[in-house]
Design a protein around this motif. Structure first.
Motif, PDB file in Angstrom:
ATOM      1  N   GLY B 164       0.851  -1.199   0.000  1.00 47.37           N
ATOM      2  CA  GLY B 164       0.000   0.000   0.000  1.00 47.37           C
ATOM      3  C   GLY B 164       0.875   1.233   0.000  1.00 47.37           C
ATOM      4  O   GLY B 164       1.983   1.238   0.528  1.00 47.37           O
ATOM      5  N   ASP B 165       0.363   2.287  -0.612  1.00 54.71           N
ATOM      6  CA  ASP B 165       1.075   3.562  -0.703  1.00 54.71           C
ATOM      7  C   ASP B 165       1.320   4.109   0.706  1.00 54.71           C
ATOM      8  O   ASP B 165       0.388   4.214   1.505  1.00 54.71           O
ATOM      9  N   HIS B 168      -0.972   6.600   2.128  1.00 53.05           N
ATOM     10  CA  HIS B 168      -2.288   6.110   2.524  1.00 53.05           C
ATOM     11  C   HIS B 168      -2.213   5.310   3.818  1.00 53.05           C
ATOM     12  O   HIS B 168      -3.134   5.357   4.639  1.00 53.05           O
ATOM     13  N   LEU B 169      -1.110   4.587   4.005  1.00 58.10           N
ATOM     14  CA  LEU B 169      -0.932   3.881   5.278  1.00 58.10           C
ATOM     15  C   LEU B 169      -0.848   4.869   6.439  1.00 58.10           C
ATOM     16  O   LEU B 169      -1.255   4.568   7.559  1.00 58.10           O
ATOM     17  N   PHE B 171      -2.425   7.741   6.482  1.00 53.78           N
ATOM     18  CA  PHE B 171      -3.612   8.601   6.469  1.00 53.78           C
ATOM     19  C   PHE B 171      -4.299   8.709   7.838  1.00 53.78           C
ATOM     20  O   PHE B 171      -4.667   9.815   8.260  1.00 53.78           O
ATOM     21  N   PRO B 172      -4.475   7.585   8.565  1.00 51.56           N
ATOM     22  CA  PRO B 172      -5.126   7.717   9.879  1.00 51.56           C
ATOM     23  C   PRO B 172      -4.359   8.646  10.825  1.00 51.56           C
ATOM     24  O   PRO B 172      -4.974   9.349  11.626  1.00 51.56           O
ATOM     25  N   HIS B 175      -3.822  12.549   8.418  1.00 48.72           N
ATOM     26  CA  HIS B 175      -5.091  13.216   8.133  1.00 48.72           C
ATOM     27  C   HIS B 175      -6.044  13.081   9.317  1.00 48.72           C
ATOM     28  O   HIS B 175      -6.608  14.063   9.789  1.00 48.72           O
ATOM     29  N   GLY B 176      -6.185  11.857   9.825  1.00 50.28           N
ATOM     30  CA  GLY B 176      -7.205  11.573  10.830  1.00 50.28           C
ATOM     31  C   GLY B 176      -6.873  12.060  12.226  1.00 50.28           C
ATOM     32  O   GLY B 176      -7.765  12.158  13.070  1.00 50.28           O
ATOM     33  N   LEU B 238     -17.594  14.535   0.014  1.00 53.68           N
ATOM     34  CA  LEU B 238     -17.048  15.434  -1.009  1.00 53.68           C
ATOM     35  C   LEU B 238     -18.140  15.764  -2.028  1.00 53.68           C
ATOM     36  O   LEU B 238     -18.855  14.874  -2.507  1.00 53.68           O
ATOM     37  N   HIS B 246     -14.389   9.901  -8.737  1.00 53.23           N
ATOM     38  CA  HIS B 246     -13.235   9.368  -8.009  1.00 53.23           C
ATOM     39  C   HIS B 246     -13.601   9.081  -6.559  1.00 53.23           C
ATOM     40  O   HIS B 246     -14.426   9.751  -5.962  1.00 53.23           O
ATOM     41  N   SER B 247     -12.926   8.084  -6.004  1.00 55.17           N
ATOM     42  CA  SER B 247     -13.052   7.809  -4.577  1.00 55.17           C
ATOM     43  C   SER B 247     -11.695   7.331  -4.080  1.00 55.17           C
ATOM     44  O   SER B 247     -10.721   7.304  -4.826  1.00 55.17           O
ATOM     45  N   GLY B 248     -11.636   6.947  -2.813  1.00 52.90           N
ATOM     46  CA  GLY B 248     -10.351   6.557  -2.244  1.00 52.90           C
ATOM     47  C   GLY B 248      -9.735   7.736  -1.515  1.00 52.90           C
ATOM     48  O   GLY B 248     -10.174   8.880  -1.642  1.00 52.90           O
ATOM     49  N   LEU B 249      -8.686   7.458  -0.765  1.00 49.10           N
ATOM     50  CA  LEU B 249      -8.119   8.477   0.128  1.00 49.10           C
ATOM     51  C   LEU B 249      -7.551   9.669  -0.624  1.00 49.10           C
ATOM     52  O   LEU B 249      -7.510  10.786  -0.099  1.00 49.10           O
ATOM     53  N   VAL B 251      -8.764  11.486  -2.818  1.00 50.81           N
ATOM     54  CA  VAL B 251      -9.701  12.587  -3.090  1.00 50.81           C
ATOM     55  C   VAL B 251      -9.646  13.667  -2.011  1.00 50.81           C
ATOM     56  O   VAL B 251     -10.131  14.774  -2.225  1.00 50.81           O
ATOM     57  N   HIS B 252      -9.045  13.348  -0.878  1.00 49.34           N
ATOM     58  CA  HIS B 252      -8.992  14.328   0.223  1.00 49.34           C
ATOM     59  C   HIS B 252      -7.767  15.242   0.144  1.00 49.34           C
ATOM     60  O   HIS B 252      -7.539  16.058   1.028  1.00 49.34           O
TER      61      HIS B 252
END
Lengths: 263, 263
Positions: B164-165, B168-169, B171-172, B175-176, B238, B246-249, B251-252
């Motif tokens: 996984g990118d 994105h790993l 992201f929590p 971003h979160g 969004l 588009h979807s997936g992380l 897009v943020h």
């Protein structure tokens, strides 16, 4: 089946505690054997350190090597060996937790950190010398399912929701840990708006949980790609002819996301 | 600037320990004030429980309410208040850890679980009653950067790599947690193949780290979308006219991924 239920909430008198009790009752009613690792009740220590491996503090600690040696020698801490024994016994794991900061509570993350040591859950090679992971490994053949309670409304954790798609937030656990170590991962059972459920909504989630548990032995797992299935090149990058032009976590599913979402 | 360096590795005589020492030397050489939370050395307790909030064990624990009350009353555990005081003092946070099971070591996850309580890092409302998060909140104006050591080769944690990118790993966390609480998050500094670096590769990463730290006050943060910036609808989804289909992380992010990747 033999089912190990891992529970990571500090308050048994909670929505989480009620769902666990419902779930265990349902499984036992179906004739399954159940064991529970209630991490708070066990006062589980989530912090990896040299004491796990009887490491000499005078020497520099290299965790992969130390843990692998201790695993092979059977000298890991007793609490770690007890959990590994439960996993070996189990045909399926239920991993239940409240979503805290978009991940597992520390007590649960540290269950994986300490129990999933090298030689047991990673760093395993097959007879041809290839590394066994992502669908292969010592834990292959077992099933796992996440049972999650989250404050977020469903839409805000959907494919375009501000919190990120729940399947992608769970990727480090579902793909990077459970699937990595060989387990087949069922779609998660997610309770949204968990801090403000009505009694009716609770009944709906509890009923859906009973249905999910009834299907535990037979439900289709998430179709993550196998590392050794031919989809990845020698650098472990997805081959250019597979989903060309696409990137992001969704490329590691062999079928599109819409077909795997569940309530 | 005032910089708080959070360090979550059990072995000071490690690659992680060397990079921390290099980094602190560089920051101090640039005239910055530094404080360090060395979680293993502090024997940080990562487990949230009622004792954090002086909760009466006879009563059912509701963490959000209990923690918020204790935060407002100034009665959180002393170790939690000490970390909150350091964060309040800091203009920037460096969050350094080895990647374990594609996430933070439990001791670090539990630093966020215990320190980032309601009223301090979430559950904050503005004068117009809107929830302040994802770019707004009490911690807005502060900067944060992840310094990560990972065993994976770079390609295997790239946009189509099996792990996984890495963005994105993370992201929590990025971003979160950091962005959620209002902080501006700089691109992560990631050391790949960390368990097998040559001396030359180490020098390259250490030099790059010094450059990243020199740019700490001025570098462009990751362009995460603001919750209250008009991109999300009333359900926090969004808006359909933004990245339609588009979807997936990804897009943020307000700009494409390629422009934000760093070594």
């Amino acid at each position: 089946m033999n089912v190990l239920w891992i529970f990571a909430h500090p308050e048994p008198r909670s929505l989480s505690g009620s769902l666990r009790d419902e779930g265990l009752r349902a499984l036992r009613g179906l004739g399954h054997e159940c064991r529970v690792s209630d991490l708070y009740a066990m006062r589980w220590n989530p912090v990896v350190d040299g004491a796990d491996f009887r490491h000499d503090a005078e020497e520099r600690l290299i965790i992969g090597a130390s843990s692998h040696d201790a695993y092979d020698a059977g000298t890991l801490s007793e609490d770690i060996r007890a959990e590994q024994e439960k996993i070996a016994w189990a045909d399926a794991l239920i991993v239940q937790f409240p979503l805290w900061w978009y991940g597992m509570p520390a007590i649960l993350k540290g269950w994986f950190d300490r129990v999933f040591v090298k030689g047991f859950a990673f760093g395993v090679t097959g007879p041809d010398g290839r590394t066994l992971r992502y669908g292969d490994g010592k834990l292959a053949g077992k099933r796992a399912m996440v049972l999650l309670t989250a404050g977020t409304p469903r839409a805000a954790a959907g494919p375009r929701g501000v919190n990120g798609d729940i399947e992608h937030l769970l990727f480090p656990l579902q793909h990077g840990t459970l699937w990595y170590s060989g387990m087949s991962v069922l779609p998660p059972h997610v309770v949204y708006g968990a801090d403000r459920l009505s009694a009716e909504q609770y009944e709906g989630y509890a009923d859906a949980l009973r249905q999910r548990l009834a299907a535990l032995p037979t439900a289709d797992p998430i179709p993550f790609r196998r590392q050794n299935g031919g989809d990845y090149d020698e650098n472990l990058v997805l081959r250019p002819d597979i989903m060309p032009g696409h990137s992001g976590l969704a490329v590691h599913y062999a079928t599109p996301a819409a077909s795997r979402c569940t309530a």
